[in-house]
Design a protein around this motif. Sequence first.
Motif, PDB file in Angstrom:
ATOM      1  N   ASN A 193      41.356  44.177  44.858  1.00 49.72           N
ATOM      2  CA  ASN A 193      41.335  45.159  45.937  1.00 49.72           C
ATOM      3  C   ASN A 193      42.074  44.668  47.170  1.00 49.72           C
ATOM      4  N   ARG A 195      45.469  46.803  48.285  1.00 48.64           N
ATOM      5  CA  ARG A 195      45.473  47.619  49.499  1.00 48.64           C
ATOM      6  C   ARG A 195      46.599  47.214  50.451  1.00 48.64           C
ATOM      7  N   MET A 244      43.646  47.870  40.178  1.00 49.68           N
ATOM      8  CA  MET A 244      42.382  48.599  40.151  1.00 49.68           C
ATOM      9  C   MET A 244      41.774  48.628  38.755  1.00 49.68           C
ATOM     10  N   ILE A 257      37.599  45.615  52.409  1.00 44.22           N
ATOM     11  CA  ILE A 257      37.225  44.716  51.316  1.00 44.22           C
ATOM     12  C   ILE A 257      36.743  43.373  51.844  1.00 44.22           C
TER      13      ILE A 257
END
Length: 414
Positions: free
Chosen positions: A92, A96, A122, A188
């Motif tokens: 993550n 991102r 993912m 995150i």
Amino acid sequence: METKGSIHRFGMNMTPRVWHNSKIDFGASIIFSLFNVVFNQFFSAFALQQGASSLQVGVLSAAPAIGLLFSPFWASWIERTGNPKPFVMIPNAIGRLLLLLPAFFAFPSVYVATAVTIQLLMGIQAPAYASLVSSMYPTEVRGRLMGYVRVAMGMLMIPLAYLVGSWADAAGPRFPLICAAVAGFASILLFNTVKMPKKAAAKPVGPPKRFSFAEQWTLVKGNRLLAVMLGATMLAGFGNMLSNPLYQIIQVEVLSLSNSQIGFARVSYFTALLLTYLIAGWAIDRFNMKYVLLCGIAAYAIVPMLYGFWGTYPAVLLGNGIQGIGEAIWDIGILSFIFRLAPGREATVFGIHLMLFGIRGSIGPLLGAGLYDSLELPMLLGAASACGWIGTMIFIIGNWNKTSAAITAKESSM
């Protein structure tokens, strides 16, 4: 050892660790909202506005599924380590930040490469998240806590959807993409502070098990209700993925909607998503979840009918709302279904579910986008709706016969 029921919040008894995790989950989800809106709701529209072809839009729609083709392998690895947390946090964090690439290199090919790479990452975290959530929250409050967290996120995404659309109309997609990447990374980092029970971090006793696809499918063969759910979601989900790129093409190329109008459509989506999270989370903890799942599966049969046989801006608004209902139920409903039917094997079974999503999600959008230039839209969307209705009937027949009713009653009493 934790003392159960030491804290009472929102009508639920929970331990201090569970209350801490719910607050962290809440905060991280709020921060994540901006990333969610930009990447999941506007990314394909941005790519189309930068000159993406219908085939590239098909790849963008297929991207979430491509990485999930390998989910059973990742699920096996996660089970061997006994610690799902790194498999959630690391992919993550990297994924991102990758949203910065199209912000600075605004080419359709960069959008496509970014989406595929993010979704491959993912595919690692998705089965791990199922296992992580089962350790974060106990069964008796899991549905409500998951629903409440997502309700808060949905409430924020309603105004964000309109603001991002207006912002992109005024200044282009660069700054929304940059801010989304920063917000996603920050969320995150916060989520990394959740506390896991000691037993969740302990490695399995005995020699490590090797990945065995046949062994994973044995779990499905021995569980009729699980097999019915996978078959129904496979067909209904295929119809949804077949039509997904067509929705984007209709909005941008056929109806020529502005980003602000698309933003209003996303407001409809998030409003329905929010209300459904609240209602479905409450219902899952109290009633037989087959009724909740049935509504979610049927939603994916209704949306392509609206686009195919009505095809106006009001149809887009209504279709987005029904899409939100379906996605909320698939999000927490299928997770809860798997938690109840396969306790202790959540990552493995969810990995199979995600692999099937990978298959239908890779083929469906590419097929839909590829046939767009040669077939009429009502025909394509009608075929997608038919898949949804067949999946709905499979779920009804499989869950309402006498054998399945007895199994369901037994599982509900557990």
